[in-house]
Design a protein around this motif. Structure first.
Motif, PDB file in Angstrom:
ATOM      1  N   ILE A 169      28.191  41.739 -41.643  1.00  0.00           N
ATOM      2  CA  ILE A 169      29.590  41.546 -41.235  1.00  0.00           C
ATOM      3  C   ILE A 169      30.160  40.298 -41.920  1.00  0.00           C
ATOM      4  CG2 ILE A 169      29.324  40.077 -39.189  1.00  0.00           C
ATOM      5  CD1 ILE A 169      31.283  42.200 -37.831  1.00  0.00           C
ATOM      6  N   ASP A 170      31.430  40.312 -42.180  1.00  0.00           N
ATOM      7  CA  ASP A 170      32.115  39.165 -42.771  1.00  0.00           C
ATOM      8  C   ASP A 170      32.457  38.194 -41.634  1.00  0.00           C
ATOM      9  OD1 ASP A 170      33.860  37.317 -43.927  1.00  0.00           O
ATOM     10  OD2 ASP A 170      34.911  38.836 -45.121  1.00  0.00           O
ATOM     11  N   VAL A 171      31.593  37.214 -41.431  1.00  0.00           N
ATOM     12  CA  VAL A 171      31.740  36.274 -40.322  1.00  0.00           C
ATOM     13  C   VAL A 171      33.061  35.520 -40.413  1.00  0.00           C
ATOM     14  CG1 VAL A 171      30.788  34.176 -39.262  1.00  0.00           C
ATOM     15  CG2 VAL A 171      29.263  36.048 -39.939  1.00  0.00           C
ATOM     16  N   GLU A 172      33.416  35.077 -41.598  1.00  0.00           N
ATOM     17  CA  GLU A 172      34.651  34.306 -41.745  1.00  0.00           C
ATOM     18  C   GLU A 172      35.871  35.163 -41.413  1.00  0.00           C
ATOM     19  OE1 GLU A 172      36.393  30.814 -41.746  1.00  0.00           O
ATOM     20  OE2 GLU A 172      34.243  31.100 -41.976  1.00  0.00           O
ATOM     21  N   ALA A 173      35.828  36.440 -41.766  1.00  0.00           N
ATOM     22  CA  ALA A 173      36.938  37.336 -41.412  1.00  0.00           C
ATOM     23  C   ALA A 173      37.044  37.488 -39.893  1.00  0.00           C
ATOM     24  CB  ALA A 173      36.759  38.701 -42.080  1.00  0.00           C
ATOM     25  N   GLN A 174      35.906  37.567 -39.218  1.00  0.00           N
ATOM     26  CA  GLN A 174      35.916  37.668 -37.754  1.00  0.00           C
ATOM     27  C   GLN A 174      36.453  36.379 -37.126  1.00  0.00           C
ATOM     28  OE1 GLN A 174      35.615  41.075 -37.952  1.00  0.00           O
ATOM     29  NE2 GLN A 174      34.855  40.776 -35.870  1.00  0.00           N
ATOM     30  N   MET A 175      36.052  35.249 -37.680  1.00  0.00           N
ATOM     31  CA  MET A 175      36.573  33.964 -37.184  1.00  0.00           C
ATOM     32  C   MET A 175      38.085  33.883 -37.432  1.00  0.00           C
ATOM     33  SD  MET A 175      34.189  32.086 -35.726  1.00  0.00           S
ATOM     34  CE  MET A 175      34.645  30.350 -35.886  1.00  0.00           C
ATOM     35  N   ASP A 176      38.532  34.386 -38.585  1.00  0.00           N
ATOM     36  CA  ASP A 176      39.965  34.370 -38.888  1.00  0.00           C
ATOM     37  C   ASP A 176      40.760  35.229 -37.912  1.00  0.00           C
ATOM     38  OD1 ASP A 176      39.719  32.573 -40.965  1.00  0.00           O
ATOM     39  OD2 ASP A 176      39.704  34.110 -42.540  1.00  0.00           O
ATOM     40  N   LYS A 177      40.191  36.359 -37.470  1.00  0.00           N
ATOM     41  CA  LYS A 177      40.849  37.183 -36.457  1.00  0.00           C
ATOM     42  C   LYS A 177      41.065  36.382 -35.173  1.00  0.00           C
ATOM     43  CE  LYS A 177      39.148  41.698 -37.945  1.00  0.00           C
ATOM     44  NZ  LYS A 177      38.264  42.830 -37.595  1.00  0.00           N
TER      45      LYS A 177
END
Length: 186
Positions: A169-177
């Motif tokens: 999973i793209d952790v940074e994308a999840q954090m950005d959400k």
């Protein structure tokens, strides 16, 4: 306006939940932080319950056993930062709530036996990070929705970065959400 930040991020500065909380809190005027990892609270046992009951009956509200309850009840906003652990949150947060949940400080009973909240806060914001996805099992936040109702806090809000431990999973994308959710809060 005082914001009480209840920090249940037991991993300290390595916590992704804490990072999200810091972003949420950065523009707040006055933030008072309670760091549960360093507070060292003990769960109530028979002796502690007896002592607190004695002080309640005596209306000795200035006793230190009530300090955390007064602090919570007097905050204008409450922010709970808690990682999603075992379908809820770290045990230290439940122990903290045992210390906060005091009749005649956080809530009271009316003459017709209704529980009525007397906390000052107008909202409680619950911020979390999750290794997986909550998917209808958000028992930590649901617990705090119940607490807010009991304490008279009219609004609850939830922000989470989910799926952070899933391989690929793209952790940074999840954090950005989650950051976008935070930015959308007033």
């Amino acid at each position: 306006m005082t914001t009480l930040f209840v920090n249940a991020c037991m991993r300290g500065e390595d916590s992704r939940t804490l990072a999200l909380c810091r972003e949420y809190l950065q523009d707040k005027e006055e933030v008072v932080e309670v760091d549960l990892a360093t507070l060292g609270l003990k769960p109530f046992d028979a002796q502690m319950v007896a002592y607190r009951t004695e002080k309640q009956k005596a209306k000795a509200w200035d006793d230190p056993i009530f300090d955390l309850s007064h602090q919570f009840a007097e905050a204008d906003e409450v922010v709970i930062g808690a990682p999603y652990w075992d379908l809820s949150f770290p045990a230290a947060l439940k122990v903290y709530m045992e210390h906060v949940s005091v009749c005649d400080i956080a809530f009271h009973y009316t003459e017709d036996a209704r529980c009525e909240g007397i906390c000052k806060a107008d909202r409680l914001t619950y911020i979390a990070s999750c290794g997986g996805f909550v998917e209808g099992a958000n028992f930590g936040y649901e617990y705090f929705c119940g607490i807010a109702k009991m304490f008279g806090i009219p609004e609850t809000r939830f922000v989470a970065a989910e799926g952070l431990d899933i391989v690929g999973i793209d952790v940074e994308a999840q954090m950005d959400k989650a950051r976008a959710q935070i930015a959308a809060l007033d």
